[in-house]
Design a protein around this motif. Structure first.
Motif, short mmCIF file in Angstrom:
data_model
loop_
_atom_site.label_atom_id
_atom_site.label_comp_id
_atom_site.label_asym_id
_atom_site.label_seq_id
_atom_site.Cartn_x
_atom_site.Cartn_y
_atom_site.Cartn_z
N PHE A 40 0.87 -1.18 0.00
CA PHE A 40 0.00 0.00 0.00
C PHE A 40 0.90 1.23 0.00
N ILE A 41 0.70 2.09 -0.97
CA ILE A 41 1.43 3.35 -1.05
C ILE A 41 0.41 4.48 -0.94
N GLY A 42 0.59 5.33 0.06
CA GLY A 42 -0.35 6.43 0.25
C GLY A 42 -0.46 6.82 1.72
N THR A 43 -1.55 7.47 2.06
CA THR A 43 -1.79 7.97 3.42
C THR A 43 -3.18 7.54 3.88
N VAL A 44 -3.23 6.98 5.07
CA VAL A 44 -4.50 6.61 5.69
C VAL A 44 -4.53 7.16 7.10
N GLU A 45 -5.59 7.88 7.43
CA GLU A 45 -5.78 8.41 8.79
C GLU A 45 -7.15 7.98 9.31
N GLY A 46 -7.23 7.77 10.61
CA GLY A 46 -8.52 7.39 11.16
C GLY A 46 -8.57 7.44 12.67
N LYS A 47 -9.77 7.24 13.17
CA LYS A 47 -10.04 7.21 14.61
C LYS A 47 -10.76 5.91 14.95
N PHE A 48 -10.61 5.46 16.20
CA PHE A 48 -11.28 4.23 16.60
C PHE A 48 -11.52 4.22 18.11
N ALA A 49 -12.48 3.41 18.52
CA ALA A 49 -12.80 3.23 19.94
C ALA A 49 -13.66 1.99 20.06
N GLY A 50 -13.68 1.40 21.25
CA GLY A 50 -14.53 0.22 21.40
C GLY A 50 -14.39 -0.49 22.72
N THR A 51 -15.17 -1.54 22.86
CA THR A 51 -15.14 -2.43 24.02
C THR A 51 -14.58 -3.77 23.55
N PHE A 52 -13.48 -4.18 24.15
CA PHE A 52 -12.79 -5.40 23.75
C PHE A 52 -12.88 -6.41 24.91
N LYS A 53 -13.12 -7.69 24.57
CA LYS A 53 -13.31 -8.70 25.59
C LYS A 53 -12.53 -9.98 25.27
N THR A 54 -12.19 -10.72 26.32
CA THR A 54 -11.68 -12.07 26.13
C THR A 54 -12.86 -13.02 26.02
N LYS A 55 -12.59 -14.25 25.62
CA LYS A 55 -13.66 -15.24 25.53
C LYS A 55 -14.24 -15.56 26.90
N GLU A 56 -13.44 -15.31 27.96
CA GLU A 56 -13.91 -15.56 29.33
C GLU A 56 -14.69 -14.38 29.90
N GLY A 57 -14.73 -13.25 29.18
CA GLY A 57 -15.52 -12.11 29.62
C GLY A 57 -14.75 -10.96 30.22
N LYS A 58 -13.41 -11.05 30.30
CA LYS A 58 -12.63 -9.90 30.77
C LYS A 58 -12.79 -8.77 29.76
N GLU A 59 -12.82 -7.54 30.23
CA GLU A 59 -13.16 -6.42 29.36
C GLU A 59 -12.22 -5.25 29.53
N VAL A 60 -11.85 -4.61 28.41
CA VAL A 60 -11.13 -3.34 28.44
C VAL A 60 -11.84 -2.38 27.50
N ASN A 61 -11.73 -1.10 27.82
CA ASN A 61 -12.35 -0.06 26.98
C ASN A 61 -11.26 0.77 26.32
N VAL A 62 -11.34 0.86 25.02
CA VAL A 62 -10.39 1.65 24.24
C VAL A 62 -11.08 2.95 23.83
N THR A 63 -10.44 4.07 24.14
CA THR A 63 -10.98 5.39 23.79
C THR A 63 -9.89 6.21 23.12
N ASN A 64 -10.31 7.26 22.42
CA ASN A 64 -9.39 8.22 21.81
C ASN A 64 -8.34 7.56 20.92
N GLY A 65 -8.72 6.49 20.23
CA GLY A 65 -7.79 5.85 19.32
C GLY A 65 -7.66 6.62 18.02
N GLN A 66 -6.44 6.78 17.55
CA GLN A 66 -6.21 7.45 16.28
C GLN A 66 -4.92 6.92 15.64
N PHE A 67 -4.88 6.95 14.32
CA PHE A 67 -3.69 6.47 13.62
C PHE A 67 -3.47 7.31 12.36
N ARG A 68 -2.21 7.40 11.99
CA ARG A 68 -1.81 8.07 10.75
C ARG A 68 -0.70 7.22 10.13
#
Length: 218
Positions: free
Chosen positions: A177-205
């Motif tokens: 891939f040649i070029g530029t990609v920018e974005g934002k992300f956030a979410g609720t991530f879990k293990t199969k056993e139900g452990k949970e973390v919250n991701v906020t203010n995610g961004q990438f360039r």
């Protein structure tokens, strides 16, 4: 006459309510009603490919990249390096090509490497060395018994310039891939056993340019 009509009206109202509840329980993963909060400022600049995010309020930042895959014709897959040069720290796979807001579970249709199954957008992030998932712990997302209820990740691609490019450089042929990609992300991530973390203010360039002297092939 009014007494006979009223029960019919009440019955129709009850049926409408039942249908409405059923629709909400079977909500499509792309439905914006279940999107995560992306209402924050995008701040990354420069020509370095990097990301930042908060995992349960603790900021993590490092290098970001677009991985080569069997499905570059319909998606990009992001990789985020973690502390201690952890290559497998976090990632978001099978994001549709182009600007827009996408939810994990987005169906891209039949994918390469899926043995004829559909390809679904998935994501993961590590916490204390353990992977937490959004939508599914399966790499392609199509196995129902690997899906993680209550997990999700929303990605907004705000800049998408360029694409998969085949070129010659120093007696070698490459496709990246040649070029530029920018974005934002956030979410609720879990293990199969139900452990949970919250991701906020995610961004990438991510910025990738052709090396000097490279020749693009048709």
């Amino acid at each position: 006459m009014q007494k006979k009509v009223f029960p019919w009206i009440l019955g129709l109202m009850m049926m409408a309510l039942i249908v409405s509840c059923t629709d909400s329980e079977e909500m499509d993963p792309d439905d914006p009603q279940i999107s995560n909060d992306l209402n924050f400022e995008f701040t990354l600049t420069g020509n370095e490919s990097n990301y930042s995010m908060k995992i349960d309020g603790v900021e993590v930042q490092n290098s970001a990249e677009i991985l080569n895959s069997l499905n570059t014709d319909k998606s990009i897959s992001l990789n985020f390096w973690g502390p201690n040069f952890d290559f497998d720290f976090a990632g978001i796979s099978w994001i549709p090509l182009g600007k827009g807001t996408y939810q994990t579970g987005h169906n891209l249709g039949t994918g390469n490497g899926t043995e004829g199954n559909d390809l679904f957008m998935v994501a993961f992030v590590k916490q204390d060395g353990e992977k937490h998932y959004a939508y599914s712990s399966h790499a392609y997302g199509y196995l129902e018994d690997e899906r993680i209820p209550g997990s999700s990740c929303t990605v907004e691609i705000i800049t998408f310039e360029g694409g998969q490019t085949t070129y010659e450089f120093m007696n070698g042929t490459y496709s990246l891939f040649i070029g530029t990609v920018e974005g934002k992300f956030a979410g609720t991530f879990k293990t199969k056993e139900g452990k949970e973390v919250n991701v906020t203010n995610g961004q990438f360039r991510i910025v990738r340019e052709l090396p000097p002297g490279a020749v693009v092939l048709d």
